[in-house]
Design an enzyme around this catalytic site. Structure first.
Site, PDB file in Angstrom:
ATOM      1  N   LYS A 119      -1.987   7.375  -6.677  1.00  0.00           N
ATOM      2  CA  LYS A 119      -2.683   6.939  -5.475  1.00  0.00           C
ATOM      3  C   LYS A 119      -3.634   8.034  -5.007  1.00  0.00           C
ATOM      4  CE  LYS A 119       0.572   3.516  -3.915  1.00  0.00           C
ATOM      5  NZ  LYS A 119       1.098   2.803  -2.748  1.00  0.00           N
ATOM      6  N   THR A 120      -4.743   7.602  -4.420  1.00  0.00           N
ATOM      7  CA  THR A 120      -5.690   8.539  -3.833  1.00  0.00           C
ATOM      8  C   THR A 120      -6.065   8.002  -2.462  1.00  0.00           C
ATOM      9  OG1 THR A 120      -7.847   9.600  -4.051  1.00  0.00           O
ATOM     10  CG2 THR A 120      -7.640   7.424  -5.034  1.00  0.00           C
ATOM     11  N   GLN A 167      15.922  -8.782 -18.715  1.00  0.00           N
ATOM     12  CA  GLN A 167      15.268  -7.748 -19.523  1.00  0.00           C
ATOM     13  C   GLN A 167      16.079  -7.449 -20.776  1.00  0.00           C
ATOM     14  OE1 GLN A 167      13.379  -4.518 -17.448  1.00  0.00           O
ATOM     15  NE2 GLN A 167      13.676  -3.113 -19.159  1.00  0.00           N
ATOM     16  N   ASP A 222      13.078   4.971 -14.427  1.00  0.00           N
ATOM     17  CA  ASP A 222      13.768   3.992 -13.598  1.00  0.00           C
ATOM     18  C   ASP A 222      14.275   2.796 -14.408  1.00  0.00           C
ATOM     19  OD1 ASP A 222      11.150   3.203 -14.117  1.00  0.00           O
ATOM     20  OD2 ASP A 222      10.967   2.057 -12.270  1.00  0.00           O
ATOM     21  N   LYS A 246      13.173   0.069  -5.925  1.00  0.00           N
ATOM     22  CA  LYS A 246      12.463  -0.605  -4.840  1.00  0.00           C
ATOM     23  C   LYS A 246      13.412  -0.716  -3.653  1.00  0.00           C
ATOM     24  CE  LYS A 246       8.686  -1.437  -7.153  1.00  0.00           C
ATOM     25  NZ  LYS A 246       9.024  -0.598  -8.296  1.00  0.00           N
ATOM     26  N   HIS A 266      -2.386  -0.422 -13.037  1.00  0.00           N
ATOM     27  CA  HIS A 266      -2.904   0.775 -12.376  1.00  0.00           C
ATOM     28  C   HIS A 266      -2.467   1.998 -13.168  1.00  0.00           C
ATOM     29  CE1 HIS A 266       1.166   1.344 -10.819  1.00  0.00           C
ATOM     30  NE2 HIS A 266       1.134   0.113 -10.343  1.00  0.00           N
ATOM     31  N   HIS A 287       0.835   2.685 -14.810  1.00  0.00           N
ATOM     32  CA  HIS A 287       1.149   2.062 -16.104  1.00  0.00           C
ATOM     33  C   HIS A 287       0.536   2.826 -17.271  1.00  0.00           C
ATOM     34  CE1 HIS A 287       1.256  -1.557 -13.329  1.00  0.00           C
ATOM     35  NE2 HIS A 287       2.427  -1.635 -13.912  1.00  0.00           N
ATOM     36  N   LYS A 328       2.680  10.935  -4.114  1.00  0.00           N
ATOM     37  CA  LYS A 328       2.964   9.981  -5.189  1.00  0.00           C
ATOM     38  C   LYS A 328       1.831   9.951  -6.205  1.00  0.00           C
ATOM     39  CE  LYS A 328       4.547   5.253  -5.964  1.00  0.00           C
ATOM     40  NZ  LYS A 328       4.916   3.974  -5.336  1.00  0.00           N
ATOM     41  N   ARG A 382      11.063  -7.985  -3.645  1.00  0.00           N
ATOM     42  CA  ARG A 382       9.656  -8.271  -3.926  1.00  0.00           C
ATOM     43  C   ARG A 382       9.291  -9.664  -3.417  1.00  0.00           C
ATOM     44  NH1 ARG A 382       7.101  -5.145  -7.964  1.00  0.00           N
ATOM     45  NH2 ARG A 382       8.472  -3.782  -9.151  1.00  0.00           N
ATOM     46  N   THR A 438       2.574  -7.959 -11.526  1.00  0.00           N
ATOM     47  CA  THR A 438       2.782  -7.971 -10.085  1.00  0.00           C
ATOM     48  C   THR A 438       1.458  -7.876  -9.327  1.00  0.00           C
ATOM     49  OG1 THR A 438       3.152  -5.576 -10.144  1.00  0.00           O
ATOM     50  CG2 THR A 438       5.093  -6.971 -10.259  1.00  0.00           C
TER      51      THR A 438
END
Length: 420
Positions: free
Chosen positions: A234-235, A175, A196, A84, A47, A50, A231, A88, A42
């Site tokens: 993230k920073t 899937q 999820d 989500k 990141h 993962h 979350k 997307r 995606t």
């Protein structure tokens, strides 16, 4: 292969949900098992969201199992609706294929595809999904799933009120088909995923049972949350990428070294390969003297080295120590770019006057010459870590670090970079 491998996974907190736990435990502890995790392209990089799945694949490989890294060249063109809130954006085939190659390259840095005993396998589901014919898929695969079954999945139920397209609704079938194909081609018995993914994983297990009569397994890892409620991954609102061009090794290191005290030991269990006994010793030292940040230092060292290598870790530590002490003279140009990536910078023009008072105003570091003179006189201005109090100071070639940077500090923490 350790006989207590399954128990270690539990002790590290890596198992959230599992199908037929006793049977799976027996398989993992007694024989080499092929297992897979899917990574949909995606973006052009993975990141740290993962990272737990990737490191878990590596953990399995180190214990004699065969990981399959499935790059979603096909499913990446659809988009997983799991947790989500909105549809997307769909990407072109060329874009998804480029991203798929980038992801494959990143995975190969952590998972061993050259191991002689149990080399990891990389697969791309576009290989089979791209060849599917709609009528055949509906007849052979769709017949195995009722609408009631598909609607019962949490990922679908969450989106019913706000709306979900048939494209994303059908994702769980694709899937499931991936698991079936990997089972048929490679003998893959186990699918892993985040919490999820439970609905998608159990759909695959059901398809394998119906089509081949074989038992397959699945387990999910916990969805990582931070103690402060923000979350994970993230920073300052930005994703922490594995690609060093998108998130520098220094920024990556900083993310881990700034881990909340309440999360540090848990993350050591999740993200490092340190033995649990060693983690317990670090926890004891950390509890006794939390200000020493033993847990965060161990975490940042292990994860940065795993993803970016020893030299990148050493470099991140050098940058951190230089910024803490204010002595930046020994940093290379690359290290300055990493350490000062997000501080204000000014591109010095050939016509700029390099008198310190003038350049402070020109570069926007000071609002006026009066304020510049006052700060210099009061000892609040530093050039490359050295306090300068002479109003007639002229910046020269000797001040340039790596021939192209001068670091100005105003007060204790306000940094600026002049670039030449």
């Amino acid at each position: 292969m350790r006989s207590d491998f399954f128990q270690e996974l539990k002790d590290r907190g890596l198992i959230f949900q599992v199908t037929d736990e006793e049977a799976l435990k027996k398989q993992l502890n007694e024989e080499s098992v092929k297992l897979y995790i899917g990574f949909d392209p995606t973006a052009d990089s993975l990141h740290i969201g993962h990272l737990l799945p990737i490191l878990t694949l590596r953990r399995f490989q180190q214990n004699g199992h065969v990981p399959i890294a499935l790059v979603g060249g096909g499913t990446g063109m659809i988009g997983d609706p799991s947790f989500k809130d909105a549809e997307r954006q769909l990407n072109t085939l060329d874009t998804v294929q480029d991203w798929s190659q980038s992801i494959k390259n990143q995975l190969s840095g952590i998972i061993d595809f050259e191991n002689k005993e149990n080399p990891a396998i990389v697969a791309n589901n576009y290989e089979w999904l791209g060849e599917l014919k709609l009528i055949d898929f509906l007849r052979d695969i769709g017949k195995n799933f009722t609408i009631n079954y598909m609607m019962s999945k949490e990922s679908v139920k969450r989106r019913i009120e706000s709306g979900i397209s048939y494209t994303e609704f059908a994702y769980q079938l694709l899937q499931a088909y991936d698991f079936y194909e990997l089972n048929r081609r490679y003998g893959c018995l186990l699918q892993l995923g985040g919490s999820d993914q439970w609905g998608n994983i159990t759909s695959g297990i059901e398809l394998i049972r119906r089509e081949s009569g074989k038992q397959a397994f699945g387990f999910t890892m916990p969805l990582i949350t931070k103690a402060d409620g923000t979350k994970f991954g993230k920073t300052e609102g930005n994703a922490v990428w594995l690609d060093p061009e998108k998130t520098s090794p220094y920024e990556f290191y900083q993310f881990w070294i700034n881990t909340d005290d309440r999360d540090a030991v848990k993350f050591l269990k999740y993200f490092t390969f340190l033995p649990l006994e060693e983690i317990a010793a670090i926890e004891a030292a950390f509890t006794a003297a939390p200000e020493q940040r033993a847990a965060q230092k161990a975490l940042a060292k292990e994860v940065t080295t795993l993803v970016h290598g020893q030299e990148a870790y050493n470099q991140a530590v050098r940058i951190s120590e230089a910024l803490f002490s204010g002595n930046v003279k020994n940093l290379s140009g690359e290290e300055i770019q990493q350490g000062f990536k997000n501080v204000p910078s000014y591109q010095v023009q050939t016509e700029d006057v390099l008198n310190l008072v003038d350049i402070l105003v020109t570069a926007g570091i000071e609002k006026s010459k009066r304020q510049a003179r006052e700060d210099i006189t009061n000892g609040a201005i530093y050039v490359n870590g050295d306090r300068v109090q002479a109003l007639d100071y002229e910046l020269s070639g000797e001040d340039k670090l790596d021939g192209k940077f001068i670091v100005i500090r105003r007060g204790k923490k306000k940094y600026y970079v002049l670039q030449f």
